[in-house]
Design an enzyme around this catalytic site. Structure first.
Site, PDB file in Angstrom:
ATOM      1  N   PRO A 182     -30.755 -17.469   3.883  1.00  0.00           N
ATOM      2  CA  PRO A 182     -29.852 -18.414   3.275  1.00  0.00           C
ATOM      3  C   PRO A 182     -30.520 -19.354   2.290  1.00  0.00           C
ATOM      4  CG  PRO A 182     -30.465 -19.122   5.465  1.00  0.00           C
ATOM      5  CD  PRO A 182     -31.355 -17.992   5.078  1.00  0.00           C
ATOM      6  N   ARG A 200     -43.869 -15.494  -4.083  1.00  0.00           N
ATOM      7  CA  ARG A 200     -42.478 -15.067  -4.208  1.00  0.00           C
ATOM      8  C   ARG A 200     -42.311 -14.388  -5.556  1.00  0.00           C
ATOM      9  NH1 ARG A 200     -39.384 -17.866  -0.600  1.00  0.00           N
ATOM     10  NH2 ARG A 200     -37.990 -16.108  -0.839  1.00  0.00           N
TER      11      ARG A 200
END
Length: 310
Positions: free
Chosen positions: A2, A300
């Site tokens: 999320p 990332r």
DNA sequence: ATATTATGCAAAT
DNA sequence: TTTGCCTAATATT
């Protein structure tokens, strides 16, 4: 998995279905037994979110603090009144794991379920825990199970305040002064803006998808140092983040390609058209046709269009 | 059917 | 810098 919009939806869900009720709190998995005992048989006063942090505040000054991390998830179930109060409805939303059990309706009214006879439950009760359920909340009408969370802790108000103190402003609150605070925190750092947007102490709630999509929408090069941005550009980044994440709360999924921004598309209605650059490396930019790039930055993956963002 | 990947973060090394 | 979390969608066989 999320970003902030999901946590705000979850806070609303807990507020809608559990606030004002005494809850049974347990840890079927066993890893949160002591914390669950601290919360058991107390009334939930309110549920709030800041960024990706979720807080359930109980009537004796103890809070349940949850951070889902990469793959934590809540699932819900209950009787008809519970479903009616839910803001997270079936069928489940694409791209989120705020699941609402399809079995719940069957469980309700069966009479002799596993939870029958419990002092609080007035319906057939929640199903036997499946998998590693870290914490289970049960009210008279429904239940919630948490799995896989990075953080699940029973904390005091002071500890909750300390958590909040480490966070930047939340675009989904967008309180007075937040925009200016975001600009200050962005401009005083030399770090690349692509990294700063993922820094929860700069702005709370943005994850990898909103990071990439908002920078694209505002045509900002992810490698621009925060200190090289002007206040106007930073302010518009904030405004667009507020808009994009608010859409996410409304839709229950991240769709950053509304028709107003993308004349060639179908407003993200089709699978694979929900994003401009996220996971689109090697494909042509929807706006300029340049090949979308990808790079690992801060462990990332960062996606951007070299044509639009410079 | 099995393998890979990931919308995140903290603890361990 | 690496590992744990131990889910669930997506990709691959």
């Amino acid at each position: 998995m999320p970003e902030g919009h999901s946590i705000h939806r979850l806070a609303r869900q807990f507020q809608d279905v559990f606030a004002g009720q005494v809850l049974e709190v347990s840890s079927p998995q066993g890893r949160f037994t002591a914390g669950a005992a601290l919360l058991d048989c107390h009334e939930l006063l309110e549920a709030t979110a800041h960024g990706k942090q979720l807080f359930l505040r109980f009537d004796h000054g103890v809070l349940l603090h949850v951070h889902l991390g990469l793959y934590g998830a809540w699932s819900f179930g209950g009787d008809e009144s519970f479903r009616g109060a839910s803001s997270i409805g079936a069928p489940r939303r694409i791209g989120e794991r705020e699941t609402f059990s399809q079995e719940a309706e069957q469980d309700a009214g069966l009479g002799a379920g596993p939870g029958a006879g419990s002092p609080i439950s007035s319906y057939a009760g929640p199903p036997e825990p499946v998998g590693a359920v870290r914490v289970r909340l049960v009210s008279a009408n429904g239940w919630a199970d948490l799995r896989g969370a990075t953080t699940c802790a029973a904390i005091t108000e002071a500890e909750a305040a300390a958590v909040l103190g480490l966070l930047g402003p939340d675009p989904l609150h967008n309180r007075p002064g937040d925009r200016e605070e975001f600009i200050r925190r962005l401009l005083r750092r030399k770090t690349a803006v692509g990294l700063l947007l993922m820094d929860q102490s700069v702005v709370a709630g943005i994850g990898n998808i909103y990071r990439a999509e908002v920078l694209f929408r505002r045509r900002v090069d992810p490698w621009t140092p925060g200190s090289s941005l002007n206040a106007e550009t930073a302010g518009r980044l904030w405004d667009d983040t507020v808009a994009a994440m608010s859409d996410g709360v409304r839709d229950g999924r991240i769709v950053t390609t509304p028709s107003a921004l993308w004349s060639g598309g179908t407003a993200g209605a089709l699978d694979g058209e929900a994003h401009f650059v996220y996971k689109r490396q090697g494909q042509p930019c929807r706006r300029c046709g340049e090949v979308v790039g990808m790079a690992e930055i801060g462990a990332r993956k960062l996606y951007w269009c070299p044509g639009c963002q410079n």
